[in-house]
Design an enzyme around this catalytic site. Structure first.
Site, PDB file in Angstrom:
ATOM      1  N   HIS A 245      -7.395  -6.043   1.132  1.00 18.40           N
ATOM      2  CA  HIS A 245      -6.222  -5.190   1.342  1.00 18.40           C
ATOM      3  C   HIS A 245      -5.350  -5.650   2.522  1.00 18.40           C
ATOM      4  CE1 HIS A 245      -4.154  -1.416   0.481  1.00 18.40           C
ATOM      5  NE2 HIS A 245      -4.159  -1.078   1.750  1.00 18.40           N
TER       6      HIS A 245
ATOM      7  N   SER B 159       0.836  -1.199   0.000  1.00 17.02           N
ATOM      8  CA  SER B 159       0.000   0.000   0.000  1.00 17.02           C
ATOM      9  C   SER B 159       0.878   1.259   0.000  1.00 17.02           C
ATOM     10  CB  SER B 159      -0.961  -0.066   1.194  1.00 17.02           C
ATOM     11  OG  SER B 159      -1.994   0.858   1.035  1.00 17.02           O
TER      12      SER B 159
ATOM     13  N   ASP C  28     -10.078  -5.721  -2.878  1.00 23.08           N
ATOM     14  CA  ASP C  28      -9.424  -4.681  -2.068  1.00 23.08           C
ATOM     15  C   ASP C  28     -10.324  -3.455  -2.047  1.00 23.08           C
ATOM     16  OD1 ASP C  28      -7.769  -2.484  -1.304  1.00 23.08           O
ATOM     17  OD2 ASP C  28      -5.991  -3.592  -1.957  1.00 23.08           O
TER      18      ASP C  28
HETATM   19  N1  LIG Z   1      -9.116   2.055   6.969  1.00 17.35           N
HETATM   20  C1  LIG Z   1      -7.847   1.799   7.581  1.00 17.35           C
HETATM   21  C2  LIG Z   1      -6.778   2.235   6.626  1.00 17.35           C
HETATM   22  C3  LIG Z   1      -5.453   1.783   7.070  1.00 17.35           C
HETATM   23  C4  LIG Z   1      -5.028   0.498   6.426  1.00 17.35           C
HETATM   24  O1  LIG Z   1      -5.790  -0.248   5.791  1.00 17.35           O
HETATM   25  N2  LIG Z   1      -3.748   0.221   6.619  1.00 17.35           N
HETATM   26  C5  LIG Z   1      -3.145  -0.909   5.980  1.00 17.35           C
HETATM   27  C6  LIG Z   1      -2.042  -0.366   5.103  1.00 17.35           C
HETATM   28  S1  LIG Z   1      -2.681   0.875   3.990  1.00 17.35           S
HETATM   29  C7  LIG Z   1      -2.543  -1.822   7.025  1.00 17.35           C
HETATM   30  O2  LIG Z   1      -1.571  -2.506   6.755  1.00 17.35           O
HETATM   31  N3  LIG Z   1      -3.096  -1.825   8.251  1.00 17.35           N
HETATM   32  C8  LIG Z   1      -2.517  -2.550   9.345  1.00 17.35           C
HETATM   33  C9  LIG Z   1      -2.749  -4.032   9.364  1.00 17.35           C
HETATM   34  O3  LIG Z   1      -3.610  -4.537   8.600  1.00 17.35           O
HETATM   35  O4  LIG Z   1      -2.051  -4.710  10.144  1.00 17.35           O
HETATM   36  C10 LIG Z   1      -7.772   2.568   8.882  1.00 17.35           C
HETATM   37  O5  LIG Z   1      -8.506   3.568   8.986  1.00 17.35           O
HETATM   38  O6  LIG Z   1      -6.992   2.197   9.788  1.00 17.35           O
END
Ligand SMILES: N[C@@H](CCC(=O)N[C@@H](CS)C(=O)NCC(=O)O)C(=O)O
Length: 279
Positions: free
Chosen positions: A257, A146, A224
């Site tokens: 995602h 991402s 995603d």
């Molecule tokens: N909608 C999410 C967006 C953040 C998101 O999806 N982050 C991804 C990378 S863009 C991620 O890796 N999150 C941490 C995880 O899944 O461990 C939020 O508000 O926290």
């Protein structure tokens, strides 16, 4: 450098280190996986991993299941945090700006410019530190997810000859054209669109000379939730086609995602990088 965690893992060892960063002007944490070959003192090539929005050094090391594959291929894995950190570091209440959202660039605008120099950190300071303190060869590759997919692509494209290969999951390939990137770039870089292009993988691919091309693999899940608004892999494919830049972009039905997607294909990414690193 101070080791703050260590765990035996698939015959190797997952560690977390804390160190003062000169580039960022704060303390940083970084995950380092040493395969058993490195524990025996053999020099191993290094795969850098850049995580996405809201992540720390923990997400990749606890969720991707990458260590088993790195052990098999004898790669050191280095997973830094996603921004400078601390009370003296500028921040924003939104999840997509400030701490946890450094976008792997060097900010030029107040209040961000004082600490937000993630490109200097991931491309210069961190590799120097890793190569000094660990049995690492100078062979490096880079991958990410991402915002970190954007970071990996841009870091490899901006530093020709520095990385053997680059890969990304669910990458923000054209930050200048999507709202995550536009918000971050306006804050960190100001309104100068030419400056944005120097941090945009699609723009950099269009400008790359053929002698600078790096083997590139991009995976995208079709379920995603950010695919159409933020990721837009078709823009990367079009740029590669126009520029004659060889890349592999794969789409996977049903995947979202999350790190469940990354865990499902990280073995193929590590094998892809191992081939380039062991050449
Ligand atoms: N909608 C999410 C967006 C953040 C998101 O999806 N982050 C991804 C990378 S863009 C991620 O890796 N999150 C941490 C995880 O899944 O461990 C939020 O508000 O926290």
């Amino acid at each position: 450098m101070e080791r703050i965690e260590q765990h035996a893992c698939f015959g190797g060892r997952q560690e977390v280190w804390r160190h003062a960063s000169a580039a960022l002007g704060c303390d940083m944490r970084v995950g380092v996986f040493r395969p058993s070959a490195a524990l025996r003192g053999e020099s191993c090539p290094v795969l850098y991993w850049l995580s996405g929005l809201t992540c720390t050094e923990q997400n990749f090391i606890t969720k991707a299941g990458a260590q088993a594959h790195a052990e098999r291929h004898g790669l050191i894995l280095v997973a830094p945090d996603t921004s400078p950190r601390g009370e003296g570091v500028a921040d924003d209440p939104a999840y997509d700006l400030g701490q946890g959202a450094g976008f792997y660039l060097n900010a030029t605008q107040a209040p961000w410019a004082a600490h937000y120099r993630m490109q200097d950190y991931v491309a210069e300071e961190l590799p120097a530190l890793i190569e000094r303190h660990f049995p690492a060869t100078a062979a490096r590759s880079i991958a990410g997810h991402s915002m970190g997919g954007h970071g990996a692509l841009v870091t490899a494209l901006r530093n020709p000859g520095r990385y053997r290969s680059v890969s990304a999951f669910s990458a923000v390939v054209a930050p200048s054209q999507v709202s995550w990137g536009q918000k971050a770039f306006a804050a960190y870089l100001g309104e100068d669109r030419e400056a944005w292009g120097r941090w945009d993988a699609v723009a950099l691919i269009r400008a790359a000379s053929p002698s600078e091309h790096v083997p590139m693999l991009v995976d995208q899940g079709l379920d995603d939730e950010f695919l159409e608004a933020q990721l837009r892999p078709e823009l990367l494919e079009a740029a590669c086609l126009d520029a004659g830049y060889l890349s592999t972009v794969r789409r996977h039905a049903g995947y979202d995602h999350s790190y469940y997607f990354i865990a499902s294909f990280i073995g193929e990414h590590i094998a892809f990088h191992a081939r380039a690193l062991r050449e």
